[in-house]
Design a protein around this motif. Sequence first.
Motif, mmCIF file in Angstrom:
data_model
loop_
_atom_site.group_PDB
_atom_site.id
_atom_site.type_symbol
_atom_site.label_atom_id
_atom_site.label_comp_id
_atom_site.label_asym_id
_atom_site.label_seq_id
_atom_site.Cartn_x
_atom_site.Cartn_y
_atom_site.Cartn_z
ATOM 1 N N ASP A 31 53.727 102.826 38.264
ATOM 2 C CA ASP A 31 52.750 102.591 39.320
ATOM 3 C C ASP A 31 52.377 101.117 39.474
ATOM 4 O O ASP A 31 51.449 100.792 40.223
ATOM 5 C CB ASP A 31 51.474 103.423 39.113
ATOM 6 N N SER A 32 53.056 100.226 38.797
ATOM 7 C CA SER A 32 52.789 98.802 38.959
ATOM 8 C C SER A 32 53.521 98.274 40.194
ATOM 9 O O SER A 32 54.537 98.826 40.621
ATOM 10 C CB SER A 32 53.252 98.019 37.722
ATOM 11 N N LEU A 33 52.981 97.212 40.770
ATOM 12 C CA LEU A 33 53.599 96.547 41.903
ATOM 13 C C LEU A 33 54.175 95.214 41.440
ATOM 14 O O LEU A 33 53.477 94.405 40.836
ATOM 15 C CB LEU A 33 52.570 96.316 43.020
ATOM 16 N N ARG A 34 55.448 94.992 41.730
ATOM 17 C CA ARG A 34 56.117 93.756 41.332
ATOM 18 C C ARG A 34 56.876 93.205 42.535
ATOM 19 O O ARG A 34 57.223 93.948 43.456
ATOM 20 C CB ARG A 34 57.080 94.010 40.165
ATOM 21 N N PRO A 35 57.133 91.900 42.535
ATOM 22 C CA PRO A 35 57.763 91.312 43.713
ATOM 23 C C PRO A 35 59.146 91.893 44.012
ATOM 24 O O PRO A 35 59.991 91.995 43.128
ATOM 25 C CB PRO A 35 57.856 89.825 43.363
ATOM 26 N N TYR A 36 59.347 92.268 45.258
ATOM 27 C CA TYR A 36 60.696 92.510 45.767
ATOM 28 C C TYR A 36 61.258 91.172 46.257
ATOM 29 O O TYR A 36 62.375 90.796 45.916
ATOM 30 C CB TYR A 36 60.683 93.524 46.908
ATOM 31 N N TRP A 37 60.471 90.452 47.060
ATOM 32 C CA TRP A 37 60.834 89.082 47.417
ATOM 33 C C TRP A 37 60.442 88.200 46.233
ATOM 34 O O TRP A 37 59.267 88.030 45.926
ATOM 35 C CB TRP A 37 60.105 88.642 48.686
ATOM 36 N N ASP A 38 61.419 87.646 45.545
ATOM 37 C CA ASP A 38 61.161 86.919 44.301
ATOM 38 C C ASP A 38 61.573 85.454 44.468
ATOM 39 O O ASP A 38 62.741 85.110 44.355
ATOM 40 C CB ASP A 38 61.931 87.561 43.147
ATOM 41 N N GLU A 39 60.604 84.589 44.746
ATOM 42 C CA GLU A 39 60.908 83.178 44.893
ATOM 43 C C GLU A 39 60.532 82.376 43.647
ATOM 44 O O GLU A 39 60.350 81.168 43.711
ATOM 45 C CB GLU A 39 60.222 82.588 46.128
ATOM 46 N N SER A 40 60.436 83.085 42.513
ATOM 47 C CA SER A 40 60.282 82.366 41.246
ATOM 48 C C SER A 40 61.627 81.848 40.746
ATOM 49 O O SER A 40 61.703 81.202 39.704
ATOM 50 C CB SER A 40 59.645 83.273 40.194
ATOM 51 N N ALA A 41 62.679 82.157 41.493
ATOM 52 C CA ALA A 41 64.021 81.672 41.164
ATOM 53 C C ALA A 41 64.798 81.506 42.459
ATOM 54 O O ALA A 41 64.412 82.033 43.516
ATOM 55 C CB ALA A 41 64.733 82.636 40.233
#
Length: 397
Positions: A31-41
């Motif tokens: 149930d956690s939300l994490r980035p799909y769009w990931d601009e940490s890389a």
Amino acid sequence: MERHTIEPRPGWQQTVEAQGLIYPLTRYPDDSLRPYWDESAYYEFTLPEVEALEEVVEELHGMCLAAAAHLVEHDRLADLGIDDPRLAALVAESWRRRAELPSLYGRFDLHYDGTGPAKMLEYNADTPTSLVEAASPQWFWMEERFPGADQWNSLHERLVAAWKRQAPLLPPGAPLHFAHSAGDELGEDLMTVAYLAETAQQAGLETVAIPVEDIGWDRLSGRFVDQRLRFIRACFKLYPWEWLATDDFGPYVLDTLDNGGGTGSTLWIEPAWKMLLSNKALLAVLWELFPGHPNLLPAYLDGPRELAGTRGYAAKPLLGREGAGVTLHEPGAAPVLRGPEDPCCYQELAPLPDFDGNRVVLGAWVVEDEAAGLGIRESAGPVTDEYARFVPHVIRT
């Protein structure tokens, strides 16, 4: 090809949402939300790498068209699970009249790590997604973070140009409907269709949005209609052909299919012949026609053959999506054959390239017959699934 880490922009989520990516987060099983769009890389390529990949993509696309011609000429549509004689005949006729039927785009999934030839994993030729993020937010991210840099990304311009070229093939005087399923919880299909409609509008076409579930059937005229009871004469649908042809209204779709030349009442985009390219059986047909090609992986329909004992294999459902139903088998394991009720393609195992624990797949876009752009997805596991992340890229200058 190199992977770099970078600090995300402040307010990145609001920024990409405003650019059409309304699904920037993915909900995980906990149930956690994490980035799909990931601009940490981001990934960085050299220009020669990109130019070589463009050549590979266009060669693969040409090979796929040759495979489609082979399937029709040798009456092998049953190998794709198209065993309804009427549907097979309509798909074959669609292929023969393909010059009259607009086909817009597709996406190759490639195995590539910068050290060897790119390998084709599959071709998403009927209803490919991840287009919005590849065409728009990725470009604006580059302009903001790396002003003056370049990117393998001519998607928008090529889509607009494609609609302009294809406009004469559309029924005159009728709007082009754009349909997606209302069951799209994330909004990905909605925004993909909205973006494509925008490119059509920029090409001068009149467009109408409609959920697939709201398409009606007028029994008196024997035609499909929209909510305002207008005849649907041309429709771009982000809805797989294998669903469209077998739904409750499937017989009406086949009855009124416009295969070019005005022989029916509804022109569907993508056309029915794209069923020849959006099926994993294509992988085996390609290996049969082009054995040993450096950009192909060995693939078979009747079992893994030598792959089981040597290099291992992936069993892929013929019509699987988002990695669903894919199983991986290491070399030396006893072959596991699926029955006729679950047909699949057995492709040589090619573990996804690992960049610091991130398994990467390149999504290379084709618009009409030309390479048009790149989108990159990363996964934590060995299969690119619904939890994959989208990571932008630049070309090293």
